[in-house]
Design a protein around this motif. Structure first.
Motif: not given
Ligand SMILES: NC(=O)C1=CN([C@@H]2O[C@H](COP(=O)(O)OP(=O)(O)OC[C@H]3O[C@@H](n4cnc5c(N)ncnc54)[C@H](O)[C@@H]3O)[C@@H](O)[C@H]2O)C=CC1
Ligand SMILES: CC(=O)C(=O)O
Length: 377
Positions: A347-369
């Motif tokens: 859904g246009g988001e990064i939905t895995y927390e560790a990936v979002a954190k390491d790459l500097g994206y906002e983490y959006v849970p799958v349920e929200k994305a």
């Protein structure tokens, strides 16, 4: 559902994401499979084998990507494949996004539903990573032994030693699947093996498995420094799921290793645990020398033993892929928590927390994305 199997294009990547037996599994329950011409050749499966199983062979990668509802691959898409991404495309493959920022961005921008084999998880185990870690772990000891030979740039050590001469020392950092399998092979080769892990519980299990065939050490900077200094072969096998690997072996530690020692950093697919393993190598040119030490940092080691690896990989991936095909991706991830954990981008988001954190994206849970899509099922 239409499942597409492109030919892998990474250097010396001879695995394929589906065998003819896998094709039959999909067709039996009413799905269709298209396979790019020669995709299976490297693993010993001919185009005829796929046709006999009921798949359609397609000449161009672009067509496979364009027609399929779900693309199954082995390795992460390379930049030349990003052009095929589109909103809602299901991509089921290894991704290792923490080490692949450009790919993460492309998947996010294009709204691909990207399910990473390596983060599908049940009870803290990684069922779709395990078989390839078994392969890579076993290969690591074998490859290390080979590069310790003088003619391959090593110090000229036989891991087994001989009567009257010391055995070679192997230090394995990370005692999970890769580490355990590397240890099995290193012990089999007659080496003097030390395994370092951060988990006391894991060290206890390793002690139960191997008894006094190995030494175990708690992971801390001092133990690592001492074990690295005395290692003839160092194997990097640490994983923090989804995250960039921690750089546990500093450049200063590598500098004091014996010239001609060998490092096999299996964790390189997540960025590597050795500071001097600063780039990925390929099967064509697998090693480089830094501070006199041979570094091996191939990120698709199992690609060199494709027959074994393809069968081992598809044994575990196909049941999950069938769930996606049978139920549709939204129902499948809702009903299977293991698969939900595999969703790294959607859904246009990064939905895995560790990936979002390491790459500097906002983490959006799958349920929200995927809020709208999930509400509609
Ligand atoms: N280069 C290649 O071709 C391949 C690479 N791999 C990679 O190998 C790596 C290891 O995978 P697995 O063994 O399956 O993972 P695993 O999860 O089974 O084991 C990882 C181990 O690392 C330990 N650990 C975590 N932090 C640590 C620390 N600070 N110090 C010491 N130990 C620590 C954990 O306790 C665990 O026992 C992963 O990055 C995986 O993707 C796997 C297959 C092929
Ligand atoms: C785990 C992985 O990335 C591989 O088997 O190539």
């Amino acid at each position: 559902m239409l499942i597409g199997i492109p030919k892998e294009i990474k250097n010396n990547e001879n695995r394929v994401a589906l065998t003819p037996a896998g094709v039959v599994s999909f067709l039996t329950v009413g799905h269709k499979v298209i396979v790019e011409k020669d995709a299976g050749i490297g693993s010993g499966f001919t185009n005829e084998d796929y046709i006999n199983a009921g798949a359609e062979i397609i000449d161009s990668a672009a067509t496979v990507w364009a027609k399929a509802d779900m693309i199954m691959k082995v390795k992460e898409p390379l930049s030349s494949e990003y052009q095929y991404f589109r909103p809602g495309l299901i991509l089921f493959t290894y991704l290792h996004l923490a080490a692949e920022p450009a790919l993460a961005q492309a998947l996010k921008e294009k709204g691909v539903i990207a399910v990473a084999y390596e983060t599908v998880a049940i009870n803290k185990t990684l069922p779709l990573l395990t078989p390839m870690s078994e392969v890579a772990g076993r290969m690591a000891a074998q490859i290390g032994a080979q590069f310790l030979q003088k003619n391959n740039g090593g110090q000229g050590i036989l891991l087994a030693g001989v009567p009257g001469v010391n055995r070679g020392k192997v230090t394995i950092i990370g005692g999970g699947i890769v580490g355990t399998n590397a240890a099995k092979m290193a012990i089999g080769l007659g080496a003097d093996v030390t395994i370092i892990d951060l988990s006391a519980e894991r060290l206890r299990q390793l002690d139960d498995i191997f008894g006094n065939q190995i030494k175990t050490l708690m992971s801390n900077p001092l133990n690592i420094a001492e074990a690295v200094e005395e290692a003839d072969l160092l194997i990097g096998a640490v994983l923090i799921p989804g995250a960039k690997a921690p750089k546990l072996v500093k450049e200063a530690m590598v500098k004091i290793m014996k010239p001609g020692s060998v490092i096999v950093d299996v964790a390189i697919d997540q960025g590597g645990i050795v500071e001097t393993c600063d780039h990925i190598t390929t099967h064509d040119n697998p090693t480089f020398i830094k501070h006199g030490v041979v570094h091996y940092s191939v990120a698709n080691m199992p690609g060199a033993v494709p027959r074994t690896s393809t069968i081992a990989l598809t044994n575990v991936t196909v049941p999950y892929a069938l769930q996606i095909a049978n139920k549709g991706i939204f129902k499948a991830i809702t009903e299977n928590a293991a698969l939900l954990l595999g969703v790294n981008a959607a859904g246009g988001e990064i939905t895995y927390e560790a990936v979002a954190k390491d790459l500097g994206y906002e983490y959006v849970p799958v349920e929200k994305a995927l809020e709208k899509e999930l509400a509609a099922i």
